[in-house]
Design an enzyme around this catalytic site. Structure first.
Site, PDB file in Angstrom:
ATOM      1  CD  GLU A  31       6.377  -2.179  15.094  1.00 44.40           C
ATOM      2  OE1 GLU A  31       7.625  -2.052  15.148  1.00 44.40           O
ATOM      3  OE2 GLU A  31       5.694  -1.808  14.120  1.00 44.40           O
ATOM      4  NE  ARG A  32       6.368  -8.804  13.728  1.00 39.48           N
ATOM      5  CZ  ARG A  32       7.416  -9.269  13.066  1.00 39.48           C
ATOM      6  NH1 ARG A  32       8.118 -10.276  13.543  1.00 39.48           N
ATOM      7  NH2 ARG A  32       7.758  -8.726  11.911  1.00 39.48           N
ATOM      8  N   GLY A  60       8.972   0.811  -2.445  1.00 41.77           N
ATOM      9  CA  GLY A  60       9.310  -0.468  -3.080  1.00 41.77           C
ATOM     10  C   GLY A  60       9.702  -1.560  -2.111  1.00 41.77           C
ATOM     11  CB  ALA A  61      11.551  -2.194   0.409  1.00 43.53           C
ATOM     12  CD  GLU A  78      -0.950 -12.259   4.465  1.00 47.02           C
ATOM     13  OE1 GLU A  78      -0.400 -11.180   4.701  1.00 47.02           O
ATOM     14  OE2 GLU A  78      -2.162 -12.459   4.638  1.00 47.02           O
ATOM     15  CB  ILE A 136      10.010   3.155  13.962  1.00 47.88           C
ATOM     16  CG1 ILE A 136      10.867   2.036  13.379  1.00 47.88           C
ATOM     17  CG2 ILE A 136       8.583   2.707  14.044  1.00 47.88           C
ATOM     18  CD1 ILE A 136      12.138   1.821  14.142  1.00 47.88           C
ATOM     19  CB  ILE A 144       6.592   7.401   8.409  1.00 44.36           C
ATOM     20  CG1 ILE A 144       7.492   6.729   7.371  1.00 44.36           C
ATOM     21  CG2 ILE A 144       7.321   7.573   9.745  1.00 44.36           C
ATOM     22  CD1 ILE A 144       7.774   5.239   7.603  1.00 44.36           C
ATOM     23  CG  LEU A 153     -24.738  -9.034  15.693  1.00 44.90           C
ATOM     24  CD1 LEU A 153     -24.209  -9.464  17.057  1.00 44.90           C
ATOM     25  CD2 LEU A 153     -25.997  -9.841  15.337  1.00 44.90           C
ATOM     26  CG  HIS A 154     -23.971  -1.954  15.562  1.00 46.05           C
ATOM     27  ND1 HIS A 154     -23.232  -2.893  16.231  1.00 46.05           N
ATOM     28  CD2 HIS A 154     -24.032  -0.873  16.387  1.00 46.05           C
ATOM     29  CE1 HIS A 154     -22.849  -2.411  17.399  1.00 46.05           C
ATOM     30  NE2 HIS A 154     -23.338  -1.195  17.530  1.00 46.05           N
TER      31      HIS A 154
HETATM   32  C1  LIG Z   1      -1.580   2.727   8.796  1.00 41.74           C
HETATM   33  C2  LIG Z   1      -0.202   2.235   8.572  1.00 41.74           C
HETATM   34  C3  LIG Z   1       0.812   2.623   9.448  1.00 41.74           C
HETATM   35  C4  LIG Z   1       2.119   2.187   9.229  1.00 41.74           C
HETATM   36  N1  LIG Z   1       3.129   2.649  10.052  1.00 41.74           N
HETATM   37  C5  LIG Z   1       4.415   2.360   9.716  1.00 41.74           C
HETATM   38  C6  LIG Z   1       5.492   2.989  10.429  1.00 41.74           C
HETATM   39  O1  LIG Z   1       5.297   3.755  11.363  1.00 41.74           O
HETATM   40  N2  LIG Z   1       6.768   2.697  10.031  1.00 41.74           N
HETATM   41  C7  LIG Z   1       7.045   1.848   8.991  1.00 41.74           C
HETATM   42  O2  LIG Z   1       8.211   1.635   8.681  1.00 41.74           O
HETATM   43  N3  LIG Z   1       6.032   1.244   8.286  1.00 41.74           N
HETATM   44  C8  LIG Z   1       4.742   1.495   8.635  1.00 41.74           C
HETATM   45  N4  LIG Z   1       3.708   0.914   7.919  1.00 41.74           N
HETATM   46  C9  LIG Z   1       4.033   0.030   6.815  1.00 41.74           C
HETATM   47  C10 LIG Z   1       3.700  -1.437   7.048  1.00 41.74           C
HETATM   48  O3  LIG Z   1       4.564  -1.999   7.992  1.00 41.74           O
HETATM   49  C11 LIG Z   1       3.750  -2.147   5.669  1.00 41.74           C
HETATM   50  O4  LIG Z   1       2.627  -1.692   4.945  1.00 41.74           O
HETATM   51  C12 LIG Z   1       3.757  -3.653   5.779  1.00 41.74           C
HETATM   52  O5  LIG Z   1       4.996  -4.086   6.297  1.00 41.74           O
HETATM   53  C13 LIG Z   1       3.512  -4.330   4.435  1.00 41.74           C
HETATM   54  O6  LIG Z   1       4.401  -3.850   3.460  1.00 41.74           O
HETATM   55  P1  LIG Z   1       3.811  -3.358   2.054  1.00 41.74           P
HETATM   56  O7  LIG Z   1       2.703  -2.415   2.333  1.00 41.74           O
HETATM   57  O8  LIG Z   1       4.922  -2.887   1.208  1.00 41.74           O
HETATM   58  O9  LIG Z   1       3.162  -4.660   1.398  1.00 41.74           O
HETATM   59  P2  LIG Z   1       3.917  -5.749   0.497  1.00 41.74           P
HETATM   60  O10 LIG Z   1       5.225  -6.074   1.097  1.00 41.74           O
HETATM   61  O11 LIG Z   1       3.884  -5.306  -0.921  1.00 41.74           O
HETATM   62  O12 LIG Z   1       2.956  -7.010   0.682  1.00 41.74           O
HETATM   63  C14 LIG Z   1       1.720  -7.156  -0.033  1.00 41.74           C
HETATM   64  C15 LIG Z   1       1.086  -8.485   0.324  1.00 41.74           C
HETATM   65  O13 LIG Z   1       1.953  -9.549  -0.055  1.00 41.74           O
HETATM   66  C16 LIG Z   1       2.181 -10.383   1.052  1.00 41.74           C
HETATM   67  N5  LIG Z   1       3.566 -10.859   1.018  1.00 41.74           N
HETATM   68  C17 LIG Z   1       4.691 -10.139   0.838  1.00 41.74           C
HETATM   69  N6  LIG Z   1       5.762 -10.923   0.940  1.00 41.74           N
HETATM   70  C18 LIG Z   1       5.312 -12.172   1.200  1.00 41.74           C
HETATM   71  C19 LIG Z   1       5.940 -13.441   1.388  1.00 41.74           C
HETATM   72  N7  LIG Z   1       7.255 -13.572   1.384  1.00 41.74           N
HETATM   73  N8  LIG Z   1       5.145 -14.516   1.599  1.00 41.74           N
HETATM   74  C20 LIG Z   1       3.801 -14.391   1.623  1.00 41.74           C
HETATM   75  N9  LIG Z   1       3.149 -13.227   1.450  1.00 41.74           N
HETATM   76  C21 LIG Z   1       3.899 -12.136   1.226  1.00 41.74           C
HETATM   77  C22 LIG Z   1       1.976  -9.510   2.281  1.00 41.74           C
HETATM   78  O14 LIG Z   1       1.660 -10.286   3.411  1.00 41.74           O
HETATM   79  C23 LIG Z   1       0.822  -8.656   1.831  1.00 41.74           C
HETATM   80  O15 LIG Z   1      -0.375  -9.341   2.048  1.00 41.74           O
HETATM   81  C24 LIG Z   1       2.398   1.311   8.143  1.00 41.74           C
HETATM   82  C25 LIG Z   1       1.365   0.906   7.293  1.00 41.74           C
HETATM   83  C26 LIG Z   1       0.091   1.368   7.486  1.00 41.74           C
HETATM   84  C27 LIG Z   1      -0.969   0.942   6.505  1.00 41.74           C
END
Ligand SMILES: Cc1cc2nc3c(=O)[nH]c(=O)nc-3n(C[C@H](O)[C@H](O)[C@H](O)COP(=O)(O)OP(=O)(O)OC[C@H]3O[C@@H](n4cnc5c(N)ncnc54)[C@H](O)[C@@H]3O)c2cc1C
Length: 386
Positions: A251-252, A135-136, A376, A129, A163, A346-347
């Site tokens: 998913e959640r 950037g998003a 968040e 997915i 991804i 503890l380890h």
């Molecule tokens: C190991 C891994 C696997 C993943 N797998 C997938 C996948 O299969 N498919 C996919 O599409 N994505 C995947 N992701 C992406 C993941 O869903 C995103 O990293 C996540 O949604 C956060 O987006 P970002 O990294 O751009 O952080 P940002 O959006 O830049 O956020 C940075 C910080 O700002 C906070 N923040 C942002 N907006 C707000 C707001 N409005 N209010 C308060 N706080 C805010 C966030 O909570 C976070 O702490 C994966 C990520 C990882 C690390």
């Protein structure tokens, strides 16, 4: 001190049949997946054959109907798969496979279900997915990948990052903007991309993460990629954002299940460790601090388990609301990380060594608070309901 054993708690959704399925899944993971983990971690992805093997024992789409090749079970069966993988510390894309299958079940046409789901159930087609872009991430509506209609095709340009399953994905459920001028969420659609030999489609190298090294996470690129217009999920443009919001509950909850299983496992392995490890002529368990910390961890894991079980039961009855799912994802992943972190402490120094499961669990669990909607964002969702 008087020793007492608490009465054994059994999750209400664990029927006899689900228990039998668990034994099959557990035995398979131990026999086929656990021995591969060092190699998977080195190569930064699972073996493609592992999907076919997992499919053969019915582990990939256990809660999809038999008529589409699935296991014909319910969400309890999927919960078992997630729990067993989390307990074994195996990060394998079975959960993502199921998430993608549910998008197809919910919004795909009959022909698409019959074409893709049996292949996915057998592990011959791996799903991913793809929503996040450089950037998003949180701000999904800010995606820039476009799909422009040209006759009976869409032409896709853009890229996605982070991804899961990206390396092996033969079917990518992709979030795109089909109408960048449309108001807010109506600009977005989900389109299924069959990636095999697809001109203009490219997969980047697996990204270097701090944990979950055996599971690939990568970038994927689209340059004038042509996809049949009929691959838009739901048949018409502009539904993608709403489809994602709907499916994120699944998913959640899946993330929350892994969180509780890993917290329980952390308590179990640490209890064993502190009983064995001797310091200053006594075991670590003889220190009051160790007992207090583990007592708190075990209590929190148990509270989490009961809340989670309630969510699982409500999901099976189709009555779990998105706000409660957000509470589960947020709270249980916070508890997971705090419990695992206490168990690392503890380890001692061994808790920092990657060869110890607790150390890997610590690095692996950190991302749970970030993906599937950061915690968040979960709190914002909960707050909107107040
Ligand atoms: C190991 C891994 C696997 C993943 N797998 C997938 C996948 O299969 N498919 C996919 O599409 N994505 C995947 N992701 C992406 C993941 O869903 C995103 O990293 C996540 O949604 C956060 O987006 P970002 O990294 O751009 O952080 P940002 O959006 O830049 O956020 C940075 C910080 O700002 C906070 N923040 C942002 N907006 C707000 C707001 N409005 N209010 C308060 N706080 C805010 C966030 O909570 C976070 O702490 C994966 C990520 C990882 C690390």
């Amino acid at each position: 001190m008087k020793t007492t054993q608490p009465s054994t708690y059994e999750s209400p959704w664990r029927s006899e049949e689900v228990r039998t399925f668990r034994n099959t899944v557990r035995e398979f993971i131990q026999r086929e997946l656990v021995p591969q983990q060092t190699r998977w971690r080195e190569q930064h992805h699972a073996d493609l054959e592992a999907f076919a093997k997992a499919g053969a024992i019915g582990m990939l789409l256990p809660d999809i109907g038999n008529q589409y090749g699935g296991g014909g079970g319910n969400f309890a069966h999927e919960a078992v798969v997630i729990e067993e993988l989390a307990r074994a510390g195996v990060h394998f894309g079975a959960s993502v496979q199921c998430i993608v299958a549910h998008y197809i079940m919910a919004y795909g046409g009959e022909e698409q279900r019959r074409r893709w789901l049996p292949l996915m159930a057998r592990g011959e087609l791996v799903g991913a997915i793809a929503m996040t872009e450089p950037g998003a991430g949180t701000d999904l509506q800010g995606i820039k990948t476009t799909a422009v209609r040209e006759g009976d095709h869409y032409v896709i340009n853009g890229s996605k990052t982070f991804i899961t399953n990206g390396v092996h994905a033969g079917l990518v459920c992709l979030a795109v903007k089909t109408d960048p001028k449309a108001a807010g969420p109506r600009a977005m659609s989900l389109i299924c991309v069959e990636t095999r030999d697809l001109p203009g489609y490219r997969v980047g190298k697996p990204l270097e993460k701090i944990g979950r090294h055996g599971q690939d996470t990568c970038e994927i690129f689209f340059e004038a990629v042509r996809v049949p217009a009929s691959n838009v999920l739901g048949g018409v443009e502009g539904k993608g954002f709403f489809q994602m919001m709907d499916q994120l509950t699944y998913e959640r909850l899946s993330v929350a299940i892994a969180a509780v299983a890993s917290a329980e496992e952390a308590v179990a392995i640490t209890t064993k460790y502190v009983k064995d490890r001797k310091v200053s002529g006594q075991t670590l368990m003889d220190f009051q601090n160790t007992r207090m910390v583990l007592a708190r961890c075990k209590t929190e894991a148990q509270i989490g388990r009961v809340f989670l079980d309630n969510c699982i039961e409500r999901f099976i009855q189709a009555s779990l609301d998105p706000v409660t799912a957000a509470m589960a994802k947020y709270w249980l992943t916070e508890r997971e990380f705090s419990i695992v972190d206490d168990c690392v402490q503890l380890h001692g120094g061994y808790g920092y060594m990657s060869e110890y499961p607790i150390a890997r669990m610590w690095a692996d669990s950190r991302v749970q608070r970030i993906f599937a909607g950061s915690n968040e964002v979960m709190k914002e969702l909960i707050a909107w309901s107040l």
